[in-house]
Design an enzyme around this catalytic site. Structure first.
Site, PDB file in Angstrom:
ATOM      1  CG  ASP A 198       5.291  30.948  -8.918  1.00  0.00           C
ATOM      2  OD1 ASP A 198       4.117  30.697  -8.632  1.00  0.00           O
ATOM      3  OD2 ASP A 198       5.956  30.275  -9.726  1.00  0.00           O
ATOM      4  CG  HIS A 246       2.832  27.440  -9.163  1.00  0.00           C
ATOM      5  ND1 HIS A 246       3.822  28.226  -9.705  1.00  0.00           N
ATOM      6  CD2 HIS A 246       2.699  26.385  -9.997  1.00  0.00           C
ATOM      7  CE1 HIS A 246       4.264  27.679 -10.834  1.00  0.00           C
ATOM      8  NE2 HIS A 246       3.600  26.560 -11.040  1.00  0.00           N
ATOM      9  CB  SER A 253       5.567  25.118 -12.987  1.00  0.00           C
ATOM     10  OG  SER A 253       4.747  25.965 -13.733  1.00  0.00           O
TER      11      SER A 253
END
Length: 1009
Positions: A273, A326, A635
């Site tokens: 990520d 994220h 996600s």
């Protein structure tokens, strides 16, 4: 799987004939040997004894294996690939009878079996492959020009990769060393290669001639994570003792934690990520051996971005700069652990834990600080590195619009999965785009593609009502106002001065929320509240705007009508608010099926409104009081499922990945991905459409919402646990599947069927797919044989399924039907299922090009005023200024070719000799698009573009043959009257067969310069 329908079948669902079941590998043949009289006597006695034992054993086996319906059953052994455990069981390990079945394997290592962790089979890769035409764009993935991943045989020394590449490029195309940049060397036990780029535009032919290269792929830019960022945070703690925030109650996580004390200890989960802020105390506060985030790598560097796609790797995968944070949010969902945190700033607002709070995490950073894009070579390198770093599970919440799976990332996932490491991949947030909107690499057959369902609770601001109760609201965001007319759209009522105005809102309104709230501001309103059925709002620039539920809006109106002086107090406080959509599919979750009608998603996790960690930097950038945030997206659902897989592995002692070969000294093997998928899908819970009793289509939920407790304690599974039924033309007559009793008690099964919503993705008269399919309670008719049977522990029963299509399904609209086949154990009430999905109609003749649609965005040629050239018009189009062409696809296809033909003639379809293929100066490539995903309806905000636009400057590429050589030349086309021929390969078509292309010619036009 196409299997005959009538082999070894019984005429009725329950047959009363008693027939002994067979067990595999039971051999009772013996040959006596006599050496002398006494020896013979002794041997006779021994033989009689052995015979008695054998008879007793045979009787016992017969009794054990007998089915009440008299039908044949068989013991079931996990397929080769179940792996053995070398790791010690962790705290909380609970190996039940079912898990003993899952772990079973051969304790003796075969001398003919190679160590899979050290060897790789290159026999199928020795033929050098021609580099296919690289599309300039695949969905929202943009080609990174002159950049490639090349693979070499396993025995080629990685130290020579750069020399080998540069020497070959220089020899074949005079590309000098200074024009070549080595991006990454990938040296893994299952991949040996590198990625590189050149500064010249003449590298494609040269790249194909690199010495010893066995595979080569173009590199694409992949957009940064797209999620629905709900920046809800609070500096005040909410008093509750339960883990309600992330729906652990719906997914069995609470039960696994409390009953088994299983928190995933000893399992290694890699997160690919934006990097992870491991300095966060909930993520351990440090990096390296002994830390929670113990392994990882930065493949990108801080400055890596879409404008600077040059990686500067290092050993520190921290993300303390991106605004989305994220990767840190994803890592927290998997394994955040707040135990021992005493700094107020880092104490979460609500009781919070990762799904598996004691896992060991790995962080692989493939984005820079802007986090706006990564590249396929970085993700591929990260996959192989995570595998080599001994990850047990890899989770990826990165992807882009795509329809097919031929990609270096999907190849990596396949190899890694085959080696016993499970990979979960997000399927995307393109649910507003309609059917066939799954992302890559989630569409890879060997990845567990994950869809999203909404959580049970979330944090929301609240209003205090006159009676002291709370009315929760969501704040609106600034919105550019536009016109319309509906409730509040036309008003100048001065009585709004100094008030908070309340408007109703529906999706059918032609006036936006922002517009009506701005009008209220103009007459003095101090705030604007919208009451609706849970629709999100985009608010006023000038006054606070929020959304409340329809019921709360009606309650306020009723209260104020009865007491006009009633006071409502607005606060900036958060409360724990239940979600009306809890446990139903998230509206943003991408829909399958794949471009080849394969099933996606595999399963669903909690991804709507998920609370987790973020970096301190992101908290500051988003003006949040604590480094925690609620976000939504697949996600979030993907690491959630990864966490459940970690709990599952911990429950069986976490057998080492390399034992997936089926051999382990202690006889306990890691189950293959196929077996794990069967277990998790069989035990998932089918979920319904919001506010409906109808099950959501499997194209959105897969097998249903994950339940790890049911997976760990499963006594029954299906194999396979998913059935892709293709379309009407290509569907098999019947399908065979196995019901397997993996428990420790005799089971009596009753089979049944429940249909899911028919998803009709097209409307009559419109070529383009709908942004939202029409869902109806129209189900398949399924014949199941047998309906009832009994199985002893360890035995399986084959059942036959025949599918009749939904009665009211219109084959011209190609709807997707789906549903669930249930096995209910009448002894203990356990219910497990498989799921299926198929299409009604002939997908092979689906109209690929959009030529008629309500939005007006169609395939064709546009004039300077953006209107389309129509038949009989014969306009003069100036190639010097550029001729605009739009390609719009309703469905994905393997290839689109755009060619120039005389106005009164045709040419052969495809890249044939003497064909003129248009050349576009905008991207300097032939107008051949390989594996393009479908386009979304105009105006829909997804990563699936509404068209593939091109600008043509009158150039063509002419292919011809000179002796044995293919000659390609480019030149300006002479002025004249022409048409553009659009060709697309039909689904399941053969590119060598002209009849397998959908073709249409544009209206004629005059080409001028």
């Amino acid at each position: 799987m196409d299997l005959p329908s009538n082999q070894n079948r019984h005429a009725s669902s329950v047959d009363n004939n008693n027939e002994r079941a067979r067990k595999y590998n039971v051999n009772r043949n013996s040959t006596p040997f006599y050496a002398s009289k006494w020896f013979a006597i002794i041997m006779i006695v021994i033989a009689i004894g052995l015979l008695a034992v054998s008879i007793a054993l045979a009787i016992a086996l017969a009794i054990k294996s007998k089915s009440t319906d008299g039908s044949a059953s068989a013991t079931y052994t996990p397929t080769t690939g179940s792996t053995s455990a070398t790791n010690a069981p962790t705290t909380g390990t609970t190996v039940s009878a079912s898990q003993s079945f899952v772990l079973k394997c051969d304790p003796v290592i075969s001398t003919n079996t190679k160590n899979q962790a050290e060897t790789r089979d290159d026999t199928t890769q020795q033929t050098k492959m021609k580099l296919p035409v690289a599309s300039s764009r695949v969905g929202n993935n943009i080609l990174l020009k002159n950049t490639y991943i090349v693979e070499f045989p396993a025995d080629v020394d990685v130290k020579n990769h750069f020399v080998r590449v540069t020497t070959s490029l220089k020899a074949s195309n005079q590309i000098v060393e200074s024009e070549i940049v080595l991006r990454h060397v990938i040296s893994s036990s299952i991949f040996n290669g590198a990625s590189f780029s050149t500064t010249t535009n003449d590298s494609i032919e040269a790249a194909q001639l690199i010495e010893n290269a066995i595979n080569i792929h173009p590199v694409y830019l992949v957009p940064g994570p797209r999620l629905f960022q709900n920046t809800f945070s609070s500096d005040r703690s909410i008093n509750t003792s339960q883990y309600l925030i992330n729906a652990f109650d719906l997914t069995g996580v609470n039960q696994v934690h409390s009953q088994f004390q299983n928190t995933g200890k000893g399992v290694r989960v890699a997160v690919i990520d934006t990097g992870v802020d491991y300095a966060h105390p909930a993520l351990g506060g440090c990096f390296g051996t002994g830390c929670k985030v113990a392994f990882g790598y930065d493949f990108a560097g801080d400055q890596f971005s879409s404008s600077n796609p040059i990686p500067v790797p290092d050993n520190d995968p921290i993300d303390n700069c991106s605004s989305s944070s994220h990767g840190t949010h994803v890592a927290g969902i998997v394994g955040a652990n707040i135990n021992g945190i005493n700094q107020t700033y880092f104490i979460p607002s609500v009781p919070f834990s990762g799904v598996a709070p004691d896992v060991t995490l790995g962080a692989y950073r493939v984005f820079g600080c802007p986090a706006d894009m990564t590249t396929t070579d970085l993700v591929t390198a990260a996959l192989y590195r995570a595998y080599d770093d001994k990850a047990d599970i890899i989770t990826i919440s990165i992807g882009g619009a795509a329809a097919y799976t031929e990609d270096p990332r999907t190849i990596a996932i396949q190899r890694i999965t085959n080696m016993g490491v499970y990979v979960t991949v997000a399927l995307g947030n393109e649910g507003e785009g309609g059917l066939e909107t799954v992302n890559m690499p989630g569409a890879a057959p060997d990845a567990m593609g994950i869809g999203s369902a909404d959580s049970t609770y979330t944090l929301r601001y609240y209003i205090i009502a006159p009676d002291g109760s709370k009315i929760f609201y969501d704040p609106g965001t600034a919105f550019d106002p536009n016109g319309g007319a509906n409730d509040g759209c036309i008003t100048s009522n001065p009585s709004m001065n100094g008030t908070v105005v309340l408007f109703t809102y529906t999706a059918q309104d032609i006036c936006s929320v922002g517009y009506r709230c701005n009008l209220a501001f103009e007459v003095g309103a101090r705030g604007c509240l919208i009451y609706s059925l849970g629709l999100t709002t985009e608010g006023s620039y000038f006054i606070p705007t929020g959304t409340i539920s329809l019921a709360d809006g009606q309650r306020i109106i009723s209260t104020v009508a009865a007491n006009p002086s009633a006071i409502y107090t607005f606060t900036n406080l958060f409360g724990l608010s239940s979600m009306s959509t809890a446990g139903t599919p998230s509206s943003f979750s991408s829909l399958g099926l794949s471009g080849d009608l394969l099933i996606k998603p595999q399963i669903t996790g909690i991804g709507g409104m998920v609370y987790s960690t973020i970096s301190v930097s992101a908290a500051v950038q988003n003006s949040l009081p604590k480094p925690y945030m609620i976000s939504s997206g697949t996600s979030m659902a993907t690491p959630y499922v990864a966490g459940t897989l970690a709990l599952f592995l911990a429950s069986i002692g976490n057998p080492a990945p390399y034992t997936v070969s089926g051999y382990a000294q202690n006889g306990q093997c890691r189950p293959t991905f196929s077996l794990v998928k069967n277990i998790f899908q069989s035990t998932a819970n089918a979920i319904q459409i919001y506010n409906s009793i109808v099950f959501a289509t499997s194209a959105m939920q897969g097998a249903g919402l994950v339940n790890v407790y049911q997976a760990i304690t499963a006594g029954t599974i299906f194999s396979p646990s998913e059935l892709a039924l293709n379309d009407t033309v290509r569907r098999a007559t019947s399908y065979r599947v196995n019901v397997i009793n993996i428990g420790n008690q005799t089971a009596i099964y009753t089979m049944s069927h429940s249909g899911a919503a028919l998803a009709t993705g097209k409307a009559t008269g419109d070529d383009q797919l709908l942004a939202q399919p029409v869902y109806t309670a129209d189900y398949a008719d399924v014949t199941i044989n047998p309906i009832q049977f009994t199985l002893q522990p360890g035995y399986s029963r084959e059942i036959t399924l025949q599918f009749g299509e939904p009665t009211n399904a219109d084959p011209n609209l190609l709807p997707v039907f789906s549903g669930f086949i249930y096995a209910t154990n009448q002894v203990n009430g356990e219910v497990t299922h498989l799921f299926y999905a198929g299409m009604v109609g002939d997908y092979g003749n689906a109209g690929i090009f959009v030529r008629n649609t309500t939005s007006g965005v169609i395939t064709g040629i546009q004039k300077s005023d953006d209107t389309y050239v129509s038949e009989g018009e014969l306009p003069s189009l100036n190639a010097t200024t550029g001729i605009k062409i739009q390609i719009v696809l309703a469905w994905s296809t393997r290839v689109v070719i755009v060619q120039i033909i005389p106005a009164n003639g045709t040419i052969l379809i495809g890249l044939n000799v003497s064909s003129a293929v248009m050349f576009t100066d905008s991207d300097e490539s032939e107008a051949v698009i390989v594996d393009p995903p479908r386009n979304a309806a105009a105006g829909v905000g997804t990563s699936f573009a509404e068209s593939y636009p091109a600008v043509w400057n009158g150039k063509v590429v002419l292919n011809s043959v000179n002796g044995n050589a293919s000659v390609t030349t480019m030149r300006n086309l002479n002025p004249g009257t022409y048409r553009i021929q659009f060709s697309a390969l039909k689904h399941f078509g053969n590119p060598s067969n002209d009849n397998d292309f959908e073709v249409f010619n544009s209206p004629a036009f005059n080409l001028v310069f």
